[in-house]
Design a protein around this motif. Sequence first.
Motif, mmCIF file in Angstrom:
data_model
loop_
_atom_site.group_PDB
_atom_site.id
_atom_site.type_symbol
_atom_site.label_atom_id
_atom_site.label_comp_id
_atom_site.label_asym_id
_atom_site.label_seq_id
_atom_site.Cartn_x
_atom_site.Cartn_y
_atom_site.Cartn_z
ATOM 1 N N MET A 102 0.839 -1.208 0.000
ATOM 2 C CA MET A 102 0.000 0.000 0.000
ATOM 3 C C MET A 102 0.871 1.253 0.000
ATOM 4 O O MET A 102 0.586 2.209 -0.729
ATOM 5 C CB MET A 102 -0.941 0.005 1.211
ATOM 6 C CG MET A 102 -2.065 -0.974 1.079
ATOM 7 S SD MET A 102 -3.260 -1.049 2.442
ATOM 8 C CE MET A 102 -2.740 0.081 3.632
ATOM 9 N N TYR A 103 1.941 1.230 0.785
ATOM 10 C CA TYR A 103 2.853 2.368 0.808
ATOM 11 C C TYR A 103 3.460 2.601 -0.582
ATOM 12 O O TYR A 103 3.573 3.728 -1.051
ATOM 13 C CB TYR A 103 3.943 2.152 1.856
ATOM 14 C CG TYR A 103 4.963 3.251 1.893
ATOM 15 C CD1 TYR A 103 4.636 4.506 2.384
ATOM 16 C CD2 TYR A 103 6.251 3.040 1.408
ATOM 17 C CE1 TYR A 103 5.567 5.535 2.406
ATOM 18 C CE2 TYR A 103 7.189 4.053 1.428
ATOM 19 C CZ TYR A 103 6.845 5.299 1.926
ATOM 20 O OH TYR A 103 7.769 6.308 1.938
ATOM 21 N N HIS A 104 3.837 1.495 -1.242
ATOM 22 C CA HIS A 104 4.387 1.606 -2.590
ATOM 23 C C HIS A 104 3.364 2.213 -3.544
ATOM 24 O O HIS A 104 3.686 3.113 -4.326
ATOM 25 C CB HIS A 104 4.840 0.242 -3.109
ATOM 26 C CG HIS A 104 5.337 0.292 -4.516
ATOM 27 N ND1 HIS A 104 4.512 0.035 -5.587
ATOM 28 C CD2 HIS A 104 6.548 0.602 -5.023
ATOM 29 C CE1 HIS A 104 5.204 0.179 -6.702
ATOM 30 N NE2 HIS A 104 6.440 0.526 -6.382
ATOM 31 N N HIS A 105 2.139 1.717 -3.500
ATOM 32 C CA HIS A 105 1.099 2.224 -4.401
ATOM 33 C C HIS A 105 0.820 3.701 -4.156
ATOM 34 O O HIS A 105 0.625 4.467 -5.105
ATOM 35 C CB HIS A 105 -0.182 1.407 -4.267
ATOM 36 C CG HIS A 105 -0.039 -0.012 -4.713
ATOM 37 N ND1 HIS A 105 0.530 -0.374 -5.911
ATOM 38 C CD2 HIS A 105 -0.372 -1.175 -4.108
ATOM 39 C CE1 HIS A 105 0.531 -1.682 -6.031
ATOM 40 N NE2 HIS A 105 -0.009 -2.187 -4.944
ATOM 41 N N ILE A 106 0.811 4.106 -2.895
ATOM 42 C CA ILE A 106 0.582 5.523 -2.577
ATOM 43 C C ILE A 106 1.756 6.371 -3.056
ATOM 44 O O ILE A 106 1.559 7.458 -3.605
ATOM 45 C CB ILE A 106 0.338 5.708 -1.064
ATOM 46 C CG1 ILE A 106 -1.017 5.106 -0.694
ATOM 47 C CG2 ILE A 106 0.407 7.181 -0.668
ATOM 48 C CD1 ILE A 106 -1.270 5.003 0.797
ATOM 49 N N SER A 107 2.985 5.869 -2.895
ATOM 50 C CA SER A 107 4.144 6.656 -3.330
ATOM 51 C C SER A 107 4.226 6.754 -4.852
ATOM 52 O O SER A 107 4.744 7.727 -5.383
ATOM 53 C CB SER A 107 5.442 6.084 -2.755
ATOM 54 O OG SER A 107 5.703 4.824 -3.295
ATOM 55 N N VAL A 108 3.701 5.767 -5.564
ATOM 56 C CA VAL A 108 3.726 5.793 -7.032
ATOM 57 C C VAL A 108 2.572 6.614 -7.598
ATOM 58 O O VAL A 108 2.770 7.446 -8.487
ATOM 59 C CB VAL A 108 3.671 4.351 -7.599
ATOM 60 C CG1 VAL A 108 3.389 4.349 -9.088
ATOM 61 C CG2 VAL A 108 4.964 3.625 -7.306
ATOM 62 N N ALA A 109 1.360 6.387 -7.102
ATOM 63 C CA ALA A 109 0.177 6.968 -7.733
ATOM 64 C C ALA A 109 -0.668 7.827 -6.795
ATOM 65 O O ALA A 109 -1.785 8.192 -7.152
ATOM 66 C CB ALA A 109 -0.680 5.849 -8.310
ATOM 67 N N GLY A 110 -0.168 8.118 -5.620
ATOM 68 C CA GLY A 110 -0.979 8.885 -4.677
ATOM 69 C C GLY A 110 -2.119 8.029 -4.159
ATOM 70 O O GLY A 110 -2.007 6.812 -4.078
#
Length: 179
Positions: A102-110
């Motif tokens: 989830m952290y990765h997805h937020i850092s990539v696409a907000g």
Amino acid sequence: MQLTSTAAKLFKPNVSANLWSQTTLTILRVTLGIMMIHNGLDKLADIESFARAYVEYLGLPFPIFLSYVAAYTELIGAPLVAIGLLTRFASLGLFSTMCVAMYHHISVAGLSLPYLELSAIYAASFLYFLVNGGGLYSFDALIANALDSASLSLKEKQIMRLENSYQAVEATKDESAVA
């Protein structure tokens, strides 16, 4: 005796003793476990690519090592969740990997829901099993009952389909008390 009672509490599910809720939770647990296995297999198929795209991108140290940890957490933890063995421990590992995802997805696409939704659903589901255990239709419940026969209530034992053996023991106790 105290040690087995404490160990039984670790395995004992803390969910409602209801046939339908236990059945649906078992279906959810098995489905999550089976679906999660392919994520670990995908990571192992090209571990270097996963390490570059996900772990290095986040700036985490030892990307190859952490990629293997994530892959094997999913390959070992997911079947354990599916069968309900060491469910809380396995769910902790899987919840952790989903939090990193989830952290990765937020850092990539907000906060883009299409990127975030699957890992968030997995994380929430594994958090549920981390807190509540595998339910009454799990190996954990059988272990809890074996470690401490008083750890599960009569209703929980009936739902686990142990009522025949439990009632036979109670009948024997009643007959010996009458005699």
